[in-house]
Scaffold this motif. Structure first.
Motif, mmCIF file in Angstrom:
data_model
loop_
_atom_site.group_PDB
_atom_site.id
_atom_site.type_symbol
_atom_site.label_atom_id
_atom_site.label_comp_id
_atom_site.label_asym_id
_atom_site.label_seq_id
_atom_site.Cartn_x
_atom_site.Cartn_y
_atom_site.Cartn_z
ATOM 1 N N HIS A 75 0.885 -1.174 0.000
ATOM 2 C CA HIS A 75 0.000 0.000 0.000
ATOM 3 C C HIS A 75 0.920 1.221 0.000
ATOM 4 C CE1 HIS A 75 -2.935 2.890 1.753
ATOM 5 N NE2 HIS A 75 -3.867 2.067 1.361
ATOM 6 N N GLY A 76 1.621 1.432 -1.112
ATOM 7 C CA GLY A 76 2.649 2.462 -1.200
ATOM 8 C C GLY A 76 3.714 1.991 -2.168
ATOM 9 N N ASN A 101 1.266 7.628 -4.556
ATOM 10 C CA ASN A 101 1.423 8.712 -3.576
ATOM 11 C C ASN A 101 2.489 9.714 -4.005
ATOM 12 O OD1 ASN A 101 3.728 7.207 -3.223
ATOM 13 N ND2 ASN A 101 3.531 6.966 -1.015
ATOM 14 N N ALA A 102 2.820 9.728 -5.297
ATOM 15 C CA ALA A 102 3.921 10.575 -5.773
ATOM 16 C C ALA A 102 3.673 12.050 -5.485
ATOM 17 C CB ALA A 102 4.153 10.350 -7.269
ATOM 18 N N ALA A 103 2.479 12.527 -5.781
ATOM 19 C CA ALA A 103 2.186 13.945 -5.556
ATOM 20 C C ALA A 103 2.291 14.283 -4.082
ATOM 21 C CB ALA A 103 0.790 14.279 -6.092
ATOM 22 N N ALA A 104 1.730 13.425 -3.237
ATOM 23 C CA ALA A 104 1.726 13.695 -1.796
ATOM 24 C C ALA A 104 3.148 13.779 -1.243
ATOM 25 C CB ALA A 104 0.937 12.604 -1.068
ATOM 26 N N VAL A 105 3.991 12.803 -1.584
ATOM 27 C CA VAL A 105 5.346 12.776 -1.025
ATOM 28 C C VAL A 105 6.198 13.914 -1.597
ATOM 29 C CG1 VAL A 105 7.438 11.401 -0.720
ATOM 30 C CG2 VAL A 105 5.195 10.289 -0.662
ATOM 31 N N ALA A 106 6.065 14.169 -2.894
ATOM 32 C CA ALA A 106 6.835 15.256 -3.503
ATOM 33 C C ALA A 106 6.465 16.599 -2.883
ATOM 34 C CB ALA A 106 6.608 15.281 -5.015
ATOM 35 N N GLU A 107 5.187 16.810 -2.639
ATOM 36 C CA GLU A 107 4.753 18.065 -2.009
ATOM 37 C C GLU A 107 5.296 18.166 -0.588
ATOM 38 O OE1 GLU A 107 0.497 18.285 -2.300
ATOM 39 O OE2 GLU A 107 0.533 18.317 -4.501
ATOM 40 N N GLN A 108 5.316 17.045 0.146
ATOM 41 C CA GLN A 108 5.882 17.063 1.499
ATOM 42 C C GLN A 108 7.365 17.422 1.457
ATOM 43 O OE1 GLN A 108 4.420 16.784 4.387
ATOM 44 N NE2 GLN A 108 6.126 16.480 5.803
ATOM 45 N N ALA A 109 8.086 16.840 0.503
ATOM 46 C CA ALA A 109 9.511 17.137 0.375
ATOM 47 C C ALA A 109 9.736 18.611 0.066
ATOM 48 C CB ALA A 109 10.132 16.264 -0.714
ATOM 49 N N MET A 110 8.923 19.171 -0.835
ATOM 50 C CA MET A 110 9.070 20.583 -1.160
ATOM 51 C C MET A 110 8.698 21.463 0.032
ATOM 52 S SD MET A 110 10.039 22.936 -3.148
ATOM 53 C CE MET A 110 10.355 22.063 -4.691
ATOM 54 N N ALA A 111 7.656 21.076 0.760
ATOM 55 C CA ALA A 111 7.277 21.840 1.947
ATOM 56 C C ALA A 111 8.407 21.848 2.970
ATOM 57 C CB ALA A 111 6.009 21.244 2.574
ATOM 58 N N LEU A 255 13.380 15.854 7.938
ATOM 59 C CA LEU A 255 13.254 14.397 7.866
ATOM 60 C C LEU A 255 11.821 13.948 8.121
ATOM 61 C CD1 LEU A 255 16.372 13.638 10.112
ATOM 62 C CD2 LEU A 255 16.324 13.851 7.614
ATOM 63 N N ASP A 256 11.345 13.078 7.233
ATOM 64 C CA ASP A 256 10.010 12.493 7.381
ATOM 65 C C ASP A 256 10.100 10.989 7.636
ATOM 66 O OD1 ASP A 256 7.092 12.691 7.256
ATOM 67 O OD2 ASP A 256 7.243 11.593 5.364
ATOM 68 N N SER A 257 11.317 10.443 7.672
ATOM 69 C CA SER A 257 11.481 9.014 7.934
ATOM 70 C C SER A 257 12.749 8.797 8.750
ATOM 71 C CB SER A 257 11.531 8.224 6.623
ATOM 72 O OG SER A 257 12.548 8.718 5.780
ATOM 73 N N PHE A 258 12.756 7.692 9.498
ATOM 74 C CA PHE A 258 13.801 7.472 10.489
ATOM 75 C C PHE A 258 14.209 5.999 10.505
ATOM 76 C CE2 PHE A 258 11.080 10.964 11.442
ATOM 77 C CZ PHE A 258 11.977 11.994 11.653
ATOM 78 N N CYS A 259 15.395 5.741 11.043
ATOM 79 C CA CYS A 259 15.927 4.370 11.037
ATOM 80 C C CYS A 259 15.017 3.420 11.803
ATOM 81 C CB CYS A 259 17.331 4.356 11.631
ATOM 82 S SG CYS A 259 18.565 5.135 10.568
ATOM 83 N N VAL A 260 14.462 3.901 12.914
ATOM 84 C CA VAL A 260 13.512 3.111 13.702
ATOM 85 C C VAL A 260 12.204 3.879 13.759
ATOM 86 C CG1 VAL A 260 12.982 2.136 15.962
ATOM 87 C CG2 VAL A 260 15.335 2.057 15.090
ATOM 88 N N HIS A 280 6.694 10.485 9.234
ATOM 89 C CA HIS A 280 6.540 9.653 8.039
ATOM 90 C C HIS A 280 5.124 9.766 7.468
ATOM 91 C CE1 HIS A 280 8.425 5.916 5.931
ATOM 92 N NE2 HIS A 280 7.733 6.656 5.089
ATOM 93 N N ILE A 281 4.717 11.014 7.249
ATOM 94 C CA ILE A 281 3.366 11.265 6.745
ATOM 95 C C ILE A 281 3.385 11.878 5.340
ATOM 96 C CG2 ILE A 281 2.126 11.379 8.925
ATOM 97 C CD1 ILE A 281 3.475 14.490 7.176
ATOM 98 N N GLY A 282 4.529 11.814 4.680
ATOM 99 C CA GLY A 282 4.620 12.392 3.338
ATOM 100 C C GLY A 282 3.560 11.863 2.391
ATOM 101 N N GLY A 283 3.296 10.567 2.468
ATOM 102 C CA GLY A 283 2.318 9.963 1.579
ATOM 103 C C GLY A 283 0.927 9.868 2.173
ATOM 104 N N VAL A 284 0.736 10.487 3.348
ATOM 105 C CA VAL A 284 -0.542 10.360 4.043
ATOM 106 C C VAL A 284 -1.417 11.578 3.768
ATOM 107 C CG1 VAL A 284 -1.672 9.958 6.267
ATOM 108 C CG2 VAL A 284 0.604 9.019 5.836
ATOM 109 N N THR A 285 -2.172 11.495 2.692
ATOM 110 C CA THR A 285 -3.193 12.493 2.387
ATOM 111 C C THR A 285 -4.467 11.735 2.048
ATOM 112 O OG1 THR A 285 -2.743 12.543 0.002
ATOM 113 C CG2 THR A 285 -1.442 14.051 1.388
ATOM 114 N N SER A 286 -5.587 12.416 2.077
ATOM 115 C CA SER A 286 -6.851 11.750 1.757
ATOM 116 C C SER A 286 -6.839 11.226 0.327
ATOM 117 C CB SER A 286 -8.027 12.704 1.974
ATOM 118 O OG SER A 286 -7.852 13.900 1.224
#
Length: 312
Positions: A75-76, A101-111, A255-260, A280-286
């Motif tokens: 699911h991703g 989830n490309a748009a969601a994650v890319a927008e999070q990265a730009m934000a 950072l939106d993701s971590f080793c643990v 880790h919510i870059g891809g978490v949009t409705s």
């Protein structure tokens, strides 16, 4: 008891549009934060023909607990929590909802990049404390600066489009990328380290690139570089990044993701200046929730149909 074949979802829910596609199956949910042991127990109990992976992962134990298992559908886009070698050895198909989830994650990265360049988090906190830093604060202008992308898949290219529209020079490394747009210059990693004013990670985590950003590679970067990671935490040596931020070699890290994950508490990044963190919510949009659910369901159905056809 249902006589329908079972699809196990390693999460508590799935978009209604995805569930509608799976109406010929009994869908079993593992709950909000399932552990591998929970997934294995449910696999043993229900013997699913498919597993849709939201949280946790799937290892050989889970696969062996479900003799009927034919497909594991992410699911991703990242499949690093699935033992793909074990799946291949058992003839189990592994799929991913690539691009959903490309748009969601890319927008999070730009934000996150903008938050670093414009000191959004720090200025917000200062304003709430009653300060007015107009006379003393200067933000960074991104137009004309170079951003280096590691990974030029759906997410990386979506980010590249936004960066280009802002007047940034986009360079990128991806040994598998083909037919890149004219505004993305393909380079090697050494060039990204030496030329990028900001680095954004958009690649999957593999044994070969674990700790890609470490003390040695960070030391080769431009002083004051901004680091953005919305991919996988294991791409970064976290103590090395903390040291680089503290020394000023890295200007800021977002950072939106971590080793643990979930992130341990306390963590070495907590309350450290120079860090912008999100869970880790870059891809978490409705929208992405629906897109990923539907893609995961379709991938599951397609794999099962292909396998049934092959048998007959």
């Amino acid at each position: 008891m249902s006589t329908q074949p079972v699809i196990l979802v390693t999460g508590a829910d799935l978009a209604p549009q995805a569930l509608a596609l799976l109406s010929d199956f009994e869908v079993v949910f593992a709950g909000k934060t399932p552990q591998l042991s929970d997934v294995a127990a449910l696999a043993r109990q229900h013997n699913p023909v498919g597993i849709i992976v939201r949280y946790s992962g799937v290892n050989a134990e889970v696969m062996d607990a479900a003799p009927a298992l034919r497909v594991i559908s992410k699911h991703g886009s990242g499949t690093d929590t699935i033992d793909k070698a074990a799946a291949a050895a058992r003839g189990i198909v592994v799929t991913a909802a690539v691009g959903a989830n490309a748009a969601a994650v890319a927008e999070q990265a730009m934000a996150m990049l903008l938050a670093c360049a414009k000191s959004v988090v720090q200025l917000n906190a200062r304003m709430h404390d009653g300060h007015w830093d107009k006379a003393t604060h200067k933000s960074l202008e991104l137009g004309g600066r170079t951003v280096g992308l590691v990974g030029l898949g759906a997410i990386g290219l979506r980010f590249a489009t936004m960066a280009h529209a802002m007047g940034m020079h986009v360079i990128g490394f991806d040994p598998f990328a083909k037919n890149l747009p004219e505004y993305v210059t393909a380079v090697d990693l050494a060039t990204i380290w030496s030329e990028a004013d900001a680095i954004s990670l958009h690649c999957p985590l593999t044994p070969e690139n674990k700790g890609l950003l470490n003390a040695e590679t960070l030391a080769r970067c431009k002083p004051g570089v901004i680091v953005v990671n919305t991919a996988r935490g294991g791409l970064i040596d976290e103590p090395a990044l903390l040291a680089a931020v503290q020394s000023g070699q890295v200007g800021m890290a977002a950072l939106d993701s971590f080793c643990v994950e979930p992130m341990s508490h306390p963590h070495i990044f907590h309350h450290q200046p120079g860090f912008v963190l999100s869970p880790h919510i870059g891809g978490v949009t409705s929208d992405a929730y629906v897109n990923m659910g539907v893609a995961a369901a379709r991938n599951t159905l397609d794999a099962l149909k292909t396998l049934v056809s092959a048998i007959h």
